[in-house]
Design a protein around this motif. Structure first.
Motif, PDB file in Angstrom:
ATOM      1  N   THR A  36       0.776  -1.230  -0.043  1.00  0.00           N
ATOM      2  CA  THR A  36       0.156   0.434   0.427  1.00  0.00           C
ATOM      3  C   THR A  36       0.813   1.235   0.002  1.00  0.00           C
ATOM      4  N   THR A  65       6.267   1.995 -15.021  1.00  0.00           N
ATOM      5  CA  THR A  65       6.255   1.061 -14.819  1.00  0.00           C
ATOM      6  C   THR A  65       6.146   0.220 -15.666  1.00  0.00           C
ATOM      7  N   PRO A  68       1.601  -3.068 -14.102  1.00  0.00           N
ATOM      8  CA  PRO A  68       0.084  -2.335 -13.798  1.00  0.00           C
ATOM      9  C   PRO A  68      -0.956  -1.556 -12.133  1.00  0.00           C
ATOM     10  N   ARG A  69      -0.081  -3.119 -11.461  1.00  0.00           N
ATOM     11  CA  ARG A  69      -1.181  -3.541 -10.489  1.00  0.00           C
ATOM     12  C   ARG A  69      -0.599  -2.633  -9.472  1.00  0.00           C
ATOM     13  N   LEU A  71       0.609   0.416  -9.982  1.00  0.00           N
ATOM     14  CA  LEU A  71       0.779   1.519 -10.549  1.00  0.00           C
ATOM     15  C   LEU A  71      -0.389   2.679  -9.121  1.00  0.00           C
ATOM     16  N   TYR A  72      -1.553   2.051  -9.361  1.00  0.00           N
ATOM     17  CA  TYR A  72      -2.286   2.708  -8.094  1.00  0.00           C
ATOM     18  C   TYR A  72      -1.214   2.790  -7.256  1.00  0.00           C
ATOM     19  N   ASN A  73      -1.372   2.121  -6.062  1.00  0.00           N
ATOM     20  CA  ASN A  73      -0.553   2.910  -5.042  1.00  0.00           C
ATOM     21  C   ASN A  73       1.135   3.278  -4.812  1.00  0.00           C
ATOM     22  N   GLN A  75       0.962   5.728  -6.879  1.00  0.00           N
ATOM     23  CA  GLN A  75       0.336   7.028  -7.226  1.00  0.00           C
ATOM     24  C   GLN A  75      -0.553   7.820  -5.732  1.00  0.00           C
ATOM     25  N   SER A  76      -0.217   6.626  -5.527  1.00  0.00           N
ATOM     26  CA  SER A  76      -0.995   7.293  -4.033  1.00  0.00           C
ATOM     27  C   SER A  76      -0.466   8.009  -3.095  1.00  0.00           C
ATOM     28  N   GLU A  85       0.489  15.728  -7.883  1.00  0.00           N
ATOM     29  CA  GLU A  85       0.162  14.254  -8.758  1.00  0.00           C
ATOM     30  C   GLU A  85       0.976  13.730  -9.942  1.00  0.00           C
TER      31      GLU A  85
END
Length: 262
Positions: A36, A65, A68-69, A71-73, A75-76, A85
């Motif tokens: 996370t 990256t 892909p999986r 990336l979200y964390n 970015q967070s 951002e």
């Protein structure tokens, strides 16, 4: 200061980048798509503090990256803990700005595009860029800086893991350069090491030779990736080794897209 993040299949590399585009501090952590933003932050902010800095030095975040999986964390992490951002290589405004002269340009990994950008910026003429990672990639970047395609082969660790997993009696060995140049091993471990190490050297020599013949012009060979140093002593393989090539390419891409050119 830019925080450059290169998320690969095995490791994610973080670097604080100086104004001249060179990495100031570098850290890596094993890639885990479940990790996370909070877990990243606990680890990364402490490492920044150990450098005598605070997280406020991070004013921008750029990400390359191939996972892909994850990336979200990441970015967070940028938004929650650094208040920015994150920009992602290959997406506006961090579009590559180089020709991807292949049949499926969208399939080119951002790490390979960043490598092409950095290699062309640092070396004239045609280039072969070898990246040693989970997979070993061997890419052609032509004299204009265009990415022309390349080769994907199983990485060194991946090859060894497959061998050990499939052969019940073979032990797990450390990957290192053999002590001698002999290719006739006298123990199981030495035979495995010879097969992995010298087999890889032979593969690189053969593929680079064929690629050079196909290019038909003078070519420099640039190596990068975590295992590049393992083969560096065989200096005939490479003209130069740059462990930071992907991070430099990401930094250069960010500067060209967002900042004034250096």
């Amino acid at each position: 200061m830019l925080l450059a993040i290169d998320a690969g299949n095995t490791n994610i590399k973080f670097a604080l980048v100086n104004d001249d585009g060179t990495p100031r501090s570098r850290w890596r952590i094993a890639t885990d798509a479940r990790r996370t933003a909070d877990e990243y932050a606990v680890w990364l902010i402490r490492l920044i503090e150990l450098e005598g800095l605070t997280r406020e030095v991070v004013t921008d975040v750029a990400i390359s990256t191939v996972v892909p999986r994850a990336l979200y964390n990441i970015q967070s992490l940028a938004l929650k803990y650094f208040g920015v951002e994150a920009l992602v290589a290959g997406r506006a405004p961090l579009e590559y700005g180089i020709a991807l002269d292949v049949d499926e340009p969208r399939s080119v990994g951002s790490d390979r595009a960043c490598n092409a950008i950095a290699a062309h910026a640092g070396h004239p003429g045609d280039l072969i860029v070898i990246s040693f990672g989970t997979a070993t990639t061997i890419d052609h970047v032509d004299f204009s800086g265009a990415y022309k395609g390349g080769i994907i082969a199983p990485g060194l660790n991946l090859s060894l893991d497959a061998l050990v997993a499939a052969a019940a009696k073979l032990p797990r060995i450390a990957i290192e350069a053999p002590a001698t140049d002999t290719v006739i091993g006298r123990t199981t471990e030495s035979q495995m090491l010879i097969g992995i190490y010298w087999g890889y050297v032979a593969m690189i020599e053969g593929l680079v030779s064929r690629m050079k013949a196909e290019i038909g012009r003078p070519v420099q060979v640039i190596a990068t990736g975590g295992l590049a140093a393992l083969f560096q002593q065989h200096s005939h393989l490479f003209d130069s080794v740059d462990a930071d090539l992907t991070l430099k390419g990401l930094s250069l891409l960010w500067r060209r897209s967002v900042k004034a050119p250096m």
